[in-house]
Design an enzyme around this catalytic site. Structure first.
Site, mmCIF file in Angstrom:
data_model
loop_
_atom_site.group_PDB
_atom_site.id
_atom_site.type_symbol
_atom_site.label_atom_id
_atom_site.label_comp_id
_atom_site.label_asym_id
_atom_site.label_seq_id
_atom_site.Cartn_x
_atom_site.Cartn_y
_atom_site.Cartn_z
ATOM 1 N N GLY A 46 -96.483 67.137 -11.660
ATOM 2 C CA GLY A 46 -96.307 66.292 -10.482
ATOM 3 C C GLY A 46 -97.647 65.641 -10.214
ATOM 4 C CD GLU A 47 -100.776 62.499 -9.154
ATOM 5 O OE1 GLU A 47 -101.981 62.604 -9.473
ATOM 6 O OE2 GLU A 47 -99.912 62.039 -9.917
ATOM 7 C CB CYS A 76 -98.762 68.591 -16.254
ATOM 8 S SG CYS A 76 -99.526 67.008 -16.537
ATOM 9 N NE ARG A 103 -105.899 64.975 -10.415
ATOM 10 C CZ ARG A 103 -105.647 64.383 -9.244
ATOM 11 N NH1 ARG A 103 -106.529 64.454 -8.272
ATOM 12 N NH2 ARG A 103 -104.520 63.735 -9.061
ATOM 13 C CB ILE A 141 -96.367 62.804 -18.226
ATOM 14 C CG1 ILE A 141 -95.165 62.904 -19.177
ATOM 15 C CG2 ILE A 141 -96.159 61.685 -17.197
ATOM 16 C CD1 ILE A 141 -93.872 63.376 -18.505
ATOM 17 N NE ARG A 142 -98.557 59.559 -14.033
ATOM 18 C CZ ARG A 142 -98.453 60.481 -13.077
ATOM 19 N NH1 ARG A 142 -99.518 60.893 -12.454
ATOM 20 N NH2 ARG A 142 -97.287 60.984 -12.766
ATOM 21 C CG HIS A 177 -94.594 67.624 -18.533
ATOM 22 N ND1 HIS A 177 -94.196 67.840 -17.235
ATOM 23 C CD2 HIS A 177 -95.698 66.851 -18.459
ATOM 24 C CE1 HIS A 177 -95.017 67.212 -16.411
ATOM 25 N NE2 HIS A 177 -95.932 66.605 -17.133
ATOM 26 C CD GLU A 179 -91.669 70.503 -17.779
ATOM 27 O OE1 GLU A 179 -92.405 71.222 -18.477
ATOM 28 O OE2 GLU A 179 -92.095 69.559 -17.077
HETATM 29 N N1 GLN Z 1 -102.013 63.219 -13.258
HETATM 30 C C1 GLN Z 1 -101.480 64.310 -12.487
HETATM 31 C C2 GLN Z 1 -102.588 64.991 -11.673
HETATM 32 O O1 GLN Z 1 -103.716 64.685 -11.847
HETATM 33 C C3 GLN Z 1 -100.769 65.321 -13.375
HETATM 34 C C4 GLN Z 1 -99.638 64.644 -14.102
HETATM 35 C C5 GLN Z 1 -98.477 65.548 -14.414
HETATM 36 O O2 GLN Z 1 -98.302 66.625 -13.832
HETATM 37 N N2 GLN Z 1 -97.622 65.074 -15.275
HETATM 38 O O3 GLN Z 1 -102.325 65.816 -10.851
#
Ligand code: GLN
Length: 204
Positions: A46-47, A76, A103, A141-142, A177, A179
């Site tokens: 998530g973030e 992540c 990050r 993902i990011r 990820h 999952e």
């Molecule tokens: N970029 C997000 C962060 O810095 C993490 C991305 C993710 O969980 N897919 O928190």
């Protein structure tokens, strides 16, 4: 065994489905007191900054106590939350893993990708002994990067020269990820950790 999935935001439902597929009972954790009902916890992607905001100070403290005593797996953003040092930008961590994590370390151009890395766990899923490596699909993902691995941290998977799954005592983290791939081995490694913790507790 009952596994909680922190369900404040992010892709918690994919973890729920994966855990149920593997036979675990799942609780979606939205309130701090639900942490008392579970044997292990997954903190999803998530973030991480948003997680911190939604947890608030009290939620963060409760979670900090939880990760000291029960198995926790962060993916992540979850991996970022578990670290003891976070950069780009600097942010609070739960301090359960002796790692420094950066990050959004892959930059904007390649912010998401599917790559093949190496899983370093032996055939039975338990660590140690006959360690062997096998290919593992990894969805980034990011994603963050683990830029420093400290003492007592074991690397369970790599991508190129980077550690991407690590474990310290009863805490596990993946920068990708698992999952979102069909391969269930990473989640099984976490369920093994929870199982061993329960066996240890009932013996002690
Ligand atoms: N970029 C997000 C962060 O810095 C993490 C991305 C993710 O969980 N897919 O928190």
């Amino acid at each position: 065994m009952t596994i909680g999935v922190l369900a404040l935001q992010g892709d918690f439902d994919a973890h729920r489905r994966r855990l149920e597929e593997l036979g675990a009972r799942v609780v979606l954790v939205r309130k701090p007191e639900q942490l008392d009902e579970i044997d292990g916890l997954i903190i999803p992607g998530g973030e991480s900054g948003t997680f911190l905001k939604l947890l608030g100070e009290a939620g963060f403290e409760k979670l900090k106590q939880f990760v000291k005593v029960k198995p926790t797996f962060g993916t992540c953003a979850g991996a970022i939350l578990l670290a003891n040092e976070v950069e780009n930008p600097k942010q609070a961590g739960l301090g359960a893993l002796n790692i420094r994590i950066r990050r959004n370390a892959y930059g904007r151009q390649i912010d998401s990708s599917i790559r093949e890395g190496k899983f370093l766990v032996d055939k039975n899923g338990s660590q140690g002994g006959g360690r062997h490596e096998s290919p593992l699909e990894m969805v980034f993902i990011r994603a963050p990067k683990i830029v420093d691995v400290g003492e007592n941290v074991e690397v369970l998977a790599t991508e190129g020269s980077d550690p991407v799954v690590v474990r310290q005592d009863k805490t596990m983290a993946a920068t990708f990820h698992p999952e979102l791939s069909a391969d269930t081995r990473v989640h099984r490694a976490f369920l093994d950790l929870v199982h061993n913790d329960l066996v240890e507790k009932s013996a002690g």
